[in-house]
Motif scaffolding. Structure first.
Motif, PDB file in Angstrom:
ATOM      1  N   THR A 156       0.646  -1.416  -0.013  1.00 36.43           N
ATOM      2  CA  THR A 156      -0.105  -0.365  -0.216  1.00 36.43           C
ATOM      3  C   THR A 156       0.637   1.727  -0.036  1.00 36.43           C
ATOM      4  OG1 THR A 156      -1.753  -1.268   1.074  1.00 36.43           O
ATOM      5  CG2 THR A 156      -2.259   1.330   1.504  1.00 36.43           C
ATOM      6  N   GLY A 208      -2.407   5.662  -0.599  1.00 35.76           N
ATOM      7  CA  GLY A 208      -4.204   4.533  -0.537  1.00 35.76           C
ATOM      8  C   GLY A 208      -3.964   3.398  -2.043  1.00 35.76           C
ATOM      9  N   GLU A 249      -6.622  -1.544  -5.571  1.00 30.13           N
ATOM     10  CA  GLU A 249      -8.154  -0.932  -5.189  1.00 30.13           C
ATOM     11  C   GLU A 249      -7.334   0.123  -4.198  1.00 30.13           C
ATOM     12  OE1 GLU A 249     -10.030  -3.354  -1.703  1.00 30.13           O
ATOM     13  OE2 GLU A 249      -8.066  -3.978  -1.626  1.00 30.13           O
ATOM     14  N   ASN A 250      -8.249   1.478  -3.667  1.00 28.50           N
ATOM     15  CA  ASN A 250      -7.622   2.557  -3.314  1.00 28.50           C
ATOM     16  C   ASN A 250      -8.318   2.484  -1.824  1.00 28.50           C
ATOM     17  OD1 ASN A 250      -7.279   4.909  -1.799  1.00 28.50           O
ATOM     18  ND2 ASN A 250      -6.498   6.257  -3.821  1.00 28.50           N
ATOM     19  N   VAL A 251      -7.759   2.071  -0.789  1.00 27.14           N
ATOM     20  CA  VAL A 251      -8.080   1.784   0.803  1.00 27.14           C
ATOM     21  C   VAL A 251      -8.184   3.256   1.095  1.00 27.14           C
ATOM     22  CG1 VAL A 251      -6.782  -0.481   0.285  1.00 27.14           C
ATOM     23  CG2 VAL A 251      -6.003   1.854   1.767  1.00 27.14           C
ATOM     24  N   GLU A 252      -8.229   4.422   0.622  1.00 27.79           N
ATOM     25  CA  GLU A 252      -8.073   5.543   1.118  1.00 27.79           C
ATOM     26  C   GLU A 252      -9.629   5.852   0.337  1.00 27.79           C
ATOM     27  OE1 GLU A 252      -7.152   7.300   3.997  1.00 27.79           O
ATOM     28  OE2 GLU A 252      -5.175   4.804   3.470  1.00 27.79           O
ATOM     29  N   ASP A 253     -10.600   5.614  -0.362  1.00 25.96           N
ATOM     30  CA  ASP A 253     -11.330   5.753  -0.778  1.00 25.96           C
ATOM     31  C   ASP A 253     -12.077   5.079  -1.482  1.00 25.96           C
ATOM     32  OD1 ASP A 253     -13.090   7.136  -2.677  1.00 25.96           O
ATOM     33  OD2 ASP A 253     -11.538   7.532  -4.696  1.00 25.96           O
ATOM     34  N   GLU A 254     -13.019   5.335  -0.315  1.00 25.99           N
ATOM     35  CA  GLU A 254     -14.776   4.370  -0.405  1.00 25.99           C
ATOM     36  C   GLU A 254     -15.041   4.201  -1.547  1.00 25.99           C
ATOM     37  OE1 GLU A 254     -17.161   4.569   3.228  1.00 25.99           O
ATOM     38  OE2 GLU A 254     -14.948   4.680   4.387  1.00 25.99           O
ATOM     39  N   ALA A 255     -15.404   4.667  -2.615  1.00 26.62           N
ATOM     40  CA  ALA A 255     -16.231   5.759  -3.872  1.00 26.62           C
ATOM     41  C   ALA A 255     -15.330   4.785  -5.050  1.00 26.62           C
ATOM     42  CB  ALA A 255     -16.281   6.098  -3.818  1.00 26.62           C
ATOM     43  N   GLU A 308     -13.738   1.374  -6.918  1.00 25.87           N
ATOM     44  CA  GLU A 308     -14.568   0.428  -7.561  1.00 25.87           C
ATOM     45  C   GLU A 308     -12.848  -0.172  -7.221  1.00 25.87           C
ATOM     46  OE1 GLU A 308     -16.366  -1.796 -10.426  1.00 25.87           O
ATOM     47  OE2 GLU A 308     -15.589  -0.171 -10.653  1.00 25.87           O
TER      48      GLU A 308
END
Length: 104
Positions: A42, A46, A60-66, A68
């Motif tokens: 990581t 993010g 994935e971007n673990v800092e951005d819940e939106a 995908e």
């Protein structure tokens, strides 16, 4: 860029050098002692790569819940190690340009 990895035992490794990244990915995923081996890297932005022993790669971007989560399948360990090295170097755009599939 700062980054960290989790090895197949779940231990965090802060900013490993290129040789250590390769070892953690290639050797870690081949470790017969680990039931379900996976490793992840990581970056401070993010963005994260997770590689699984069966050849699945998760982006994935673990800092951005939106954002995908996306996957690639049938990725060999050497290619996974190459992509992890790119992420460690901050080459997010190069990784994002791959033909990712929507995660199910």
């Amino acid at each position: 860029m700062t980054y960290f990895m989790y090895d197949v035992h779940g231990d965090a490794v802060d900013e490993p050098d290129a040789a250590t990244v390769r070892t953690l990915v290639v050797d870690g995923l081949a470790d017969p002692e680990v039931a379900n081996p996976e490793v992840s890297l990581t970056q401070e932005s993010g963005w994260s790569l997770t590689a699984f022993a069966g050849g699945l790669l998760l982006w994935e971007n673990v800092e951005d819940e939106a954002a995908e989560a996306l996957t690639l399948d049938e990725i060999d360990k050497e290619e996974a190690a190459r992509l992890f090295a790119l992420l460690a170097a901050g080459e997010v755009e190069e990784i994002a340009a791959l033909k990712w599939q929507q995660s199910s």
